[in-house]
Motif scaffolding. Sequence first.
Motif, short mmCIF file in Angstrom:
data_model
loop_
_atom_site.label_atom_id
_atom_site.label_comp_id
_atom_site.label_asym_id
_atom_site.label_seq_id
_atom_site.Cartn_x
_atom_site.Cartn_y
_atom_site.Cartn_z
N LEU A 1 0.80 -1.23 0.00
CA LEU A 1 0.00 0.00 0.00
C LEU A 1 0.83 1.27 0.00
N SER A 2 2.13 1.16 0.17
CA SER A 2 3.05 2.30 0.23
C SER A 2 2.68 3.27 1.35
N THR A 3 2.17 2.75 2.45
CA THR A 3 1.85 3.57 3.60
C THR A 3 2.03 2.75 4.88
N ALA A 4 2.32 3.44 5.96
CA ALA A 4 2.49 2.76 7.24
C ALA A 4 1.50 3.29 8.27
N ASP A 5 0.40 3.82 7.82
CA ASP A 5 -0.62 4.35 8.72
C ASP A 5 -1.40 3.19 9.34
N PRO A 6 -1.42 3.05 10.67
CA PRO A 6 -2.11 1.91 11.28
C PRO A 6 -3.62 1.94 11.10
N ARG A 7 -4.16 3.08 10.72
CA ARG A 7 -5.61 3.17 10.49
C ARG A 7 -6.01 2.63 9.13
N CYS A 8 -5.04 2.38 8.25
CA CYS A 8 -5.35 1.93 6.89
C CYS A 8 -5.27 0.42 6.74
N ILE A 9 -4.59 -0.24 7.63
CA ILE A 9 -4.30 -1.66 7.45
C ILE A 9 -5.01 -2.47 8.53
N GLY A 10 -5.79 -3.43 8.13
CA GLY A 10 -6.37 -4.38 9.06
C GLY A 10 -7.63 -3.95 9.78
N LEU A 11 -8.30 -2.95 9.29
CA LEU A 11 -9.54 -2.55 9.94
C LEU A 11 -10.68 -3.46 9.52
N ARG A 12 -11.48 -3.87 10.47
CA ARG A 12 -12.68 -4.68 10.26
C ARG A 12 -12.38 -6.02 9.59
N VAL A 13 -11.28 -6.63 9.95
CA VAL A 13 -10.98 -7.95 9.41
C VAL A 13 -11.16 -9.04 10.47
N GLU A 14 -11.63 -8.66 11.66
CA GLU A 14 -11.76 -9.64 12.73
C GLU A 14 -12.76 -10.73 12.38
N PHE A 15 -13.88 -10.35 11.78
CA PHE A 15 -14.89 -11.34 11.41
C PHE A 15 -14.36 -12.29 10.34
N ALA A 16 -13.62 -11.76 9.39
CA ALA A 16 -13.06 -12.60 8.32
C ALA A 16 -12.04 -13.59 8.89
N VAL A 17 -11.22 -13.14 9.82
CA VAL A 17 -10.22 -14.02 10.43
C VAL A 17 -10.90 -15.11 11.25
N LEU A 18 -11.88 -14.73 12.06
CA LEU A 18 -12.60 -15.71 12.86
C LEU A 18 -13.34 -16.70 11.97
N SER A 19 -13.95 -16.22 10.90
CA SER A 19 -14.67 -17.09 9.98
C SER A 19 -13.72 -18.08 9.31
N ALA A 20 -12.55 -17.62 8.90
CA ALA A 20 -11.58 -18.50 8.25
C ALA A 20 -11.10 -19.58 9.20
N CYS A 21 -10.88 -19.24 10.46
CA CYS A 21 -10.44 -20.25 11.43
C CYS A 21 -11.54 -21.27 11.70
N ILE A 22 -12.77 -20.82 11.79
CA ILE A 22 -13.88 -21.74 12.05
C ILE A 22 -14.11 -22.65 10.84
N VAL A 23 -14.08 -22.08 9.64
CA VAL A 23 -14.24 -22.90 8.44
C VAL A 23 -13.07 -23.87 8.31
N GLY A 24 -11.90 -23.47 8.76
CA GLY A 24 -10.73 -24.34 8.69
C GLY A 24 -10.72 -25.46 9.72
N GLY A 25 -11.68 -25.48 10.63
CA GLY A 25 -11.79 -26.60 11.54
C GLY A 25 -11.47 -26.29 12.99
N ALA A 26 -11.20 -25.04 13.33
CA ALA A 26 -10.94 -24.70 14.73
C ALA A 26 -12.24 -24.82 15.52
N ASN A 27 -12.16 -25.44 16.67
CA ASN A 27 -13.34 -25.62 17.51
C ASN A 27 -13.63 -24.31 18.24
N ILE A 28 -14.87 -23.91 18.24
CA ILE A 28 -15.24 -22.63 18.85
C ILE A 28 -15.08 -22.69 20.36
N LYS A 29 -15.46 -23.78 20.96
CA LYS A 29 -15.43 -23.89 22.42
C LYS A 29 -14.07 -24.32 22.95
N GLY A 30 -13.42 -25.24 22.27
CA GLY A 30 -12.19 -25.80 22.81
C GLY A 30 -10.91 -25.19 22.29
#
Length: 109
Positions: free
Chosen positions: A13-42
Amino acid sequence: VAALSGVWPVALLSTADPRCIGLRVEFAVLSACIVGGANIKGGQGSIVGAVLGVLLLAILPNGIQLMKSALPVWLTWLKSPFLPQVITGIVLLIVVFINYLIGRGKHYE
């Protein structure tokens, strides 16, 4: 690995502003881990499963966009711009339900 994963978006992105990178990706990361087989409870899962979950959730919207361009005229209601998010949500619900069915007999502490 963490340093390289921080340098990669800065180079892209040619920028190092922390407000530009990684915003609102928490749901996507959690979804990828759950789809990949991570157990929600354990918290049981594998790196390979998480990578496969990321690949599935990255390929699914692109495939839907390609499919929408080849639809016949009578299926124009499927050309909604929100269809990839809806399909991804349905896949996530199915995976969570399967995770629930598999872990129903187990007791977690």
